[in-house]
Design a protein around this motif. Structure first.
Motif, PDB file in Angstrom:
ATOM      1  N   ALA A 127       0.866  -1.212   0.059  1.00  0.00           N
ATOM      2  CA  ALA A 127      -0.155  -0.169   0.105  1.00  0.00           C
ATOM      3  C   ALA A 127       0.660   1.020  -0.068  1.00  0.00           C
ATOM      4  O   ALA A 127       0.745   2.816  -0.661  1.00  0.00           O
ATOM      5  N   GLN A 128       2.264   1.162   0.450  1.00  0.00           N
ATOM      6  CA  GLN A 128       2.711   2.162   0.452  1.00  0.00           C
ATOM      7  C   GLN A 128       3.022   2.858  -0.790  1.00  0.00           C
ATOM      8  O   GLN A 128       3.493   3.999  -0.702  1.00  0.00           O
ATOM      9  N   GLN A 129       3.536   1.872  -1.277  1.00  0.00           N
ATOM     10  CA  GLN A 129       4.542   1.559  -2.591  1.00  0.00           C
ATOM     11  C   GLN A 129       3.266   2.593  -3.548  1.00  0.00           C
ATOM     12  O   GLN A 129       3.811   3.311  -4.208  1.00  0.00           O
ATOM     13  N   ASP A 132       3.365   6.274  -3.024  1.00  0.00           N
ATOM     14  CA  ASP A 132       4.147   6.799  -3.235  1.00  0.00           C
ATOM     15  C   ASP A 132       4.007   7.572  -4.709  1.00  0.00           C
ATOM     16  O   ASP A 132       5.313   8.269  -4.979  1.00  0.00           O
ATOM     17  N   LEU A 133       3.181   7.007  -5.088  1.00  0.00           N
ATOM     18  CA  LEU A 133       3.722   7.085  -6.486  1.00  0.00           C
ATOM     19  C   LEU A 133       2.914   8.461  -6.434  1.00  0.00           C
ATOM     20  O   LEU A 133       2.292   8.757  -6.181  1.00  0.00           O
ATOM     21  N   PRO A 134       2.713   8.988  -8.053  1.00  0.00           N
ATOM     22  CA  PRO A 134       2.964  10.435  -8.110  1.00  0.00           C
ATOM     23  C   PRO A 134       1.119  10.572  -7.857  1.00  0.00           C
ATOM     24  O   PRO A 134       0.751   9.936  -8.826  1.00  0.00           O
ATOM     25  N   SER A 135       0.615  12.036  -7.419  1.00  0.00           N
ATOM     26  CA  SER A 135      -0.675  12.270  -7.542  1.00  0.00           C
ATOM     27  C   SER A 135      -1.312  11.696  -8.171  1.00  0.00           C
ATOM     28  O   SER A 135      -2.436  11.365  -8.383  1.00  0.00           O
ATOM     29  N   ALA A 136      -0.691  12.044  -9.967  1.00  0.00           N
ATOM     30  CA  ALA A 136      -1.748  11.460 -10.395  1.00  0.00           C
ATOM     31  C   ALA A 136      -1.975  10.475 -11.156  1.00  0.00           C
ATOM     32  O   ALA A 136      -3.020   9.571 -11.434  1.00  0.00           O
TER      33      ALA A 136
END
Length: 309
Positions: A127-129, A132-136
């Motif tokens: 879930a953290q990965q 951590d992705l860019p918001s878009a």
């Protein structure tokens, strides 16, 4: 014998992720949802045919992952398409549901240790990965679900609910602070969309100190007499998520997980757990003793071993 990444690639497939996604979110993506049906399906169903289907499609993969050791589970992102892909939100959420909800729906008895002592950590790391992705590119992005995939507002918020679940299941306090922020974002979105104000806002201070609110609200459910309106469901649901935090604030853990994790409980933790479990005391059960023995000896009874005898 532990599975290799090649073995896992034959199990962790787009088809698996799609089927798990459809099993946990079986409603048309583009239509408003019937929230009485949603509530019953998610919280009051005994599993039925969809539970049997989930076991059929998820068990082999969960079994394979359980043999690796929690610290040796590989990077889950390698089994997904690129985050920019149109298929990514559904597949990534399907994998999240497999890791977080699959064990909770399927494991019991000795296997319950794998829910809280194994897959709970795997799901939180994954879930953290995603977070951590860019918001878009995040799979809780309203734009991705509604603008790119044609999802209804209702469906988007359900998808966001499942992403936040592993954060709430964590026993780490900062995760619950993050969950409160994520929940408030969605609460505001629902208030804007419906023009309704969350009635639980007036009780926030009281609920923030109530360690029994989670169990009580979960058992009561949202108001069902005249059906369940979308805003009623989400205001109830997000408050149920919020009131996990008082338990962590007080105990630094979920005491009800002590049996499944082979942990010792204080007298106050046992008292709280018995009340939380409607008067049931599992601390001296045969399963509790066997799990505790495994923990002390540093071993894991293989997943499903009792069913295989």
């Amino acid at each position: 014998m532990a599975s290799s990444n090649n073995d896992l690639s034959s199990l962790l497939t787009p088809e698996l992720f799609r089927r798990v996604f459809k099993n946990r979110l079986p409603w048309p993506i583009e239509k408003p949802l019937d929230f009485k049906e949603v509530f019953t399906y998610v919280f009051r169903s005994d599993g039925g045919s969809h539970g049997e289907e989930l076991r059929e499609i998820a068990w082999p993969t969960l079994k394979a992952l359980s043999t690796l050791g929690v610290d040796n589970v590989p990077d889950m992102m390698q089994f997904l398409p690129p985050p920019e892909s149109r298929d990514f939100p559904e597949q990534a959420l399907g994998l999240q549901l497999l890791l977080d909800q699959g064990p909770r729906a399927l494991f019991e008895g000795m296997d319950a240790r794998y829910i809280y002592g194994y897959f709970q950590y795997v799901a939180r790391k994954y879930a953290q990965q995603l977070l951590d992705l860019p918001s878009a590119l995040r799979i809780d992005s309203k734009k991705r679900w509604m603008d790119e995939l044609g999802a209804s507002f209702d469906f988007w918020v359900m998808a966001r609910l499942w992403l936040i679940a592993p954060v709430v299941h964590s026993e780490v306090l900062v995760d619950h602070e993050l969950a409160l922020l994520m929940g408030e974002d969605v609460r505001v979105e629902v208030e804007k969309f419906t023009g309704k104000t969350d009635p639980y806002r007036a009780k926030r201070a009281e609920l923030a100190e109530d360690t029994y609110a989670f169990g009580r609200m979960y058992r009561e459910g949202p108001p069902l007499d005249n059906g369940v309106k979308m805003h009623e469901w989400f205001f109830w649901m997000w408050t149920v998520l919020d009131v996990h935090k008082p338990i962590i604030d007080k105990f630094g853990k979920y005491p009800y997980q002590d049996v499944a994790k082979g942990r010792e409980s204080t007298d106050k933790e046992k008292e709280w757990t018995i009340i939380f479990q409607n008067g049931v005391d599992r601390s001296n059960s045969e399963v509790a003793k066997r799990i505790r023995e495994d923990v002390v000896k540093g071993r894991w009874t293989p997943l499903g071993q009792e069913d295989e005898k």
